[in-house]
Design a protein around this motif. Sequence first.
Motif, mmCIF file in Angstrom:
data_model
loop_
_atom_site.group_PDB
_atom_site.id
_atom_site.type_symbol
_atom_site.label_atom_id
_atom_site.label_comp_id
_atom_site.label_asym_id
_atom_site.label_seq_id
_atom_site.Cartn_x
_atom_site.Cartn_y
_atom_site.Cartn_z
ATOM 1 N N PRO A 290 56.772 65.102 -11.185
ATOM 2 C CA PRO A 290 56.743 67.074 -11.184
ATOM 3 C C PRO A 290 57.074 67.450 -12.315
ATOM 4 C CG PRO A 290 58.766 65.870 -9.435
ATOM 5 C CD PRO A 290 57.795 64.746 -10.194
ATOM 6 N N ASP A 291 56.790 67.912 -12.610
ATOM 7 C CA ASP A 291 57.145 68.258 -14.244
ATOM 8 C C ASP A 291 58.534 68.532 -14.663
ATOM 9 O OD1 ASP A 291 54.542 69.277 -14.549
ATOM 10 O OD2 ASP A 291 53.936 71.014 -14.677
ATOM 11 N N ASN A 292 59.625 68.771 -13.639
ATOM 12 C CA ASN A 292 60.666 68.423 -13.612
ATOM 13 C C ASN A 292 61.698 68.029 -13.307
ATOM 14 O OD1 ASN A 292 60.360 69.107 -10.247
ATOM 15 N ND2 ASN A 292 62.138 70.683 -10.681
ATOM 16 N N GLN A 293 61.004 66.738 -13.475
ATOM 17 C CA GLN A 293 60.956 65.605 -13.499
ATOM 18 C C GLN A 293 62.826 65.384 -13.763
ATOM 19 O OE1 GLN A 293 60.887 62.858 -10.916
ATOM 20 N NE2 GLN A 293 62.991 61.576 -11.446
ATOM 21 N N PHE A 294 63.077 65.489 -15.064
ATOM 22 C CA PHE A 294 64.507 65.242 -15.908
ATOM 23 C C PHE A 294 64.929 66.140 -15.369
ATOM 24 C CE2 PHE A 294 60.908 63.356 -18.521
ATOM 25 C CZ PHE A 294 61.861 63.111 -19.626
ATOM 26 N N MET A 295 64.918 67.616 -14.744
ATOM 27 C CA MET A 295 65.674 68.479 -14.831
ATOM 28 C C MET A 295 66.197 67.689 -13.170
ATOM 29 S SD MET A 295 67.858 70.926 -14.083
ATOM 30 C CE MET A 295 67.386 71.865 -15.776
#
Length: 144
Positions: free
Chosen positions: A49-54
């Motif tokens: 997902p685009d928010n993997q870092f988060m």
Amino acid sequence: MQELSQKHIDIIKESAELITANDLKITNKMYEILFYKYPHLEMLFENAPDNQFMKLAEALSLYAVNIDKIEKLIPALELIAIKHVEVNIRPGHYSMVGMALIEAIEEVLGKMAPIGFIDAWREVYKYVSDILIEMENKLYKELK
């Protein structure tokens, strides 16, 4: 699986605020290091997902705050294990990610980190990754 030492639990708990305040910087640096040293691992994150870092940043903070109550982390770890099996994460990947994570923590926190902090995080990472590997192994066996 080896239990966490009380000394390291105490260090992690005492420094949870430091991790939480820097969690996104640490995860961004970790992925930078990971993909630089192990570019072949990028393919495992193609559908992340685009928010993997988060998500990883939040997980770091969650582990730090709850490291003395590991049972609270089990539901979250079970979800992570399911995702890891979906993308074919294997036990060997954990050492590469762990190296990148510890290097990122050292680089981001530097002298802000208390004495024993890096050793404590090495132990915590090993402990949590052992739990995940065990969960994932069970899931892989169920798929056969």
